[in-house]
Design a protein around this motif. Sequence first.
Motif, PDB file in Angstrom:
ATOM      1  N   ILE A 213       0.865  -1.190   0.000  1.00  0.00           N
ATOM      2  CA  ILE A 213       0.000   0.000   0.000  1.00  0.00           C
ATOM      3  C   ILE A 213       0.895   1.232   0.000  1.00  0.00           C
ATOM      4  O   ILE A 213       1.921   1.253   0.704  1.00  0.00           O
TER       5      ILE A 213
ATOM      6  N   HIS B 112       0.503   5.707  -0.139  1.00  0.00           N
ATOM      7  CA  HIS B 112      -0.212   6.951  -0.415  1.00  0.00           C
ATOM      8  C   HIS B 112       0.365   7.596  -1.674  1.00  0.00           C
ATOM      9  O   HIS B 112       1.473   7.259  -2.102  1.00  0.00           O
TER      10      HIS B 112
ATOM     11  N   LYS C 235       3.876   6.563  -3.942  1.00  0.00           N
ATOM     12  CA  LYS C 235       3.675   5.477  -4.907  1.00  0.00           C
ATOM     13  C   LYS C 235       4.915   5.243  -5.773  1.00  0.00           C
ATOM     14  O   LYS C 235       5.276   4.097  -6.061  1.00  0.00           O
TER      15      LYS C 235
ATOM     16  N   THR D  15      -3.998  -2.220  -2.247  1.00  0.00           N
ATOM     17  CA  THR D  15      -5.144  -1.343  -2.448  1.00  0.00           C
ATOM     18  C   THR D  15      -5.190  -0.958  -3.939  1.00  0.00           C
ATOM     19  O   THR D  15      -4.193  -1.081  -4.665  1.00  0.00           O
ATOM     20  N   GLY D  16      -6.341  -0.462  -4.383  1.00  0.00           N
ATOM     21  CA  GLY D  16      -6.623  -0.325  -5.807  1.00  0.00           C
ATOM     22  C   GLY D  16      -5.596   0.386  -6.664  1.00  0.00           C
ATOM     23  O   GLY D  16      -5.058  -0.196  -7.608  1.00  0.00           O
ATOM     24  N   THR D  17      -5.337   1.641  -6.354  1.00  0.00           N
ATOM     25  CA  THR D  17      -4.451   2.410  -7.230  1.00  0.00           C
ATOM     26  C   THR D  17      -3.013   1.947  -7.095  1.00  0.00           C
ATOM     27  O   THR D  17      -2.272   1.879  -8.086  1.00  0.00           O
ATOM     28  N   THR D  18      -2.629   1.600  -5.892  1.00  0.00           N
ATOM     29  CA  THR D  18      -1.266   1.084  -5.674  1.00  0.00           C
ATOM     30  C   THR D  18      -1.057  -0.180  -6.510  1.00  0.00           C
ATOM     31  O   THR D  18      -0.039  -0.324  -7.207  1.00  0.00           O
TER      32      THR D  18
ATOM     33  N   SER E   6      -9.784   0.977  -3.769  1.00  0.00           N
ATOM     34  CA  SER E   6      -8.865   2.067  -3.463  1.00  0.00           C
ATOM     35  C   SER E   6      -8.973   2.408  -1.972  1.00  0.00           C
ATOM     36  O   SER E   6     -10.049   2.267  -1.370  1.00  0.00           O
ATOM     37  N   GLY E   7      -7.857   2.853  -1.399  1.00  0.00           N
ATOM     38  CA  GLY E   7      -7.829   3.128   0.041  1.00  0.00           C
ATOM     39  C   GLY E   7      -8.983   3.999   0.532  1.00  0.00           C
ATOM     40  O   GLY E   7      -9.725   3.604   1.435  1.00  0.00           O
ATOM     41  N   PRO E   8      -9.173   5.167  -0.065  1.00  0.00           N
ATOM     42  CA  PRO E   8     -10.240   6.052   0.417  1.00  0.00           C
ATOM     43  C   PRO E   8     -11.635   5.452   0.247  1.00  0.00           C
ATOM     44  O   PRO E   8     -12.594   5.908   0.861  1.00  0.00           O
TER      45      PRO E   8
ATOM     46  N   ASP F 202      -8.301  -0.019   2.633  1.00  0.00           N
ATOM     47  CA  ASP F 202      -7.556  -0.279   3.880  1.00  0.00           C
ATOM     48  C   ASP F 202      -8.375  -1.219   4.783  1.00  0.00           C
ATOM     49  O   ASP F 202      -7.831  -2.088   5.450  1.00  0.00           O
TER      50      ASP F 202
ATOM     51  N   PHE G 248       3.397  -0.513   3.978  1.00  0.00           N
ATOM     52  CA  PHE G 248       2.444   0.583   3.812  1.00  0.00           C
ATOM     53  C   PHE G 248       3.219   1.887   3.875  1.00  0.00           C
ATOM     54  O   PHE G 248       3.499   2.414   4.953  1.00  0.00           O
TER      55      PHE G 248
ATOM     56  N   HIS H  82      -9.450   9.438   4.770  1.00  0.00           N
ATOM     57  CA  HIS H  82      -9.778   8.147   5.385  1.00  0.00           C
ATOM     58  C   HIS H  82      -8.793   7.780   6.495  1.00  0.00           C
ATOM     59  O   HIS H  82      -8.503   6.607   6.712  1.00  0.00           O
TER      60      HIS H  82
ATOM     61  N   ILE I  59      -6.968   4.149   8.101  1.00  0.00           N
ATOM     62  CA  ILE I  59      -5.522   3.894   8.165  1.00  0.00           C
ATOM     63  C   ILE I  59      -5.147   3.480   9.587  1.00  0.00           C
ATOM     64  O   ILE I  59      -4.426   2.494   9.797  1.00  0.00           O
TER      65      ILE I  59
END
Length: 133
Positions: free
Chosen positions: A10, A12, A16, A38-41, A58-60, A64, A81, A91, A95
Amino acid sequence: MHKILNVALIAHDKKKDTLVSFCIAYESILAKYGLYATGTTGKRIMAETNLDIHRLASGPLGGDQQIGSLIVNKDIDLVIFLRDPLTAQAHEPDIQALIRLCDVYSVPIATNLASAEIFIKALNDGELNWRLD
Ligand SMILES: O=C(CO)COP(=O)(O)O
């Protein structure tokens, strides 16, 4: 419990690039494990490496929390992470909940590159194999 160790990846947004570089550097090690992100990662890592990743939301949007749920089910053995400590996250409670569950279930969590490097080497040396029983 499970046959291979599983790693959650993961990062942020501002971390990334660092996580992608980390995954490229340690691709041959990471390829031996089950990988979740997580999605975007996950999308970024899959675009820039040959690693196969189980992508969550995705995290938001709850990613998470999905990683947290996997931790409760004892399906995650290591969390990397890379958090951004200088940017407020909408979010943040999610976290904190994820980090708390790592402590509840004694799952190693690296929140910066220096600790991630140590943990990946420990993983490769078999230091976490006790989790396989
Ligand atoms: O926000 C995150 C972790 O808190 C990461 O989510 P993404 O990988 O979807 O950007």
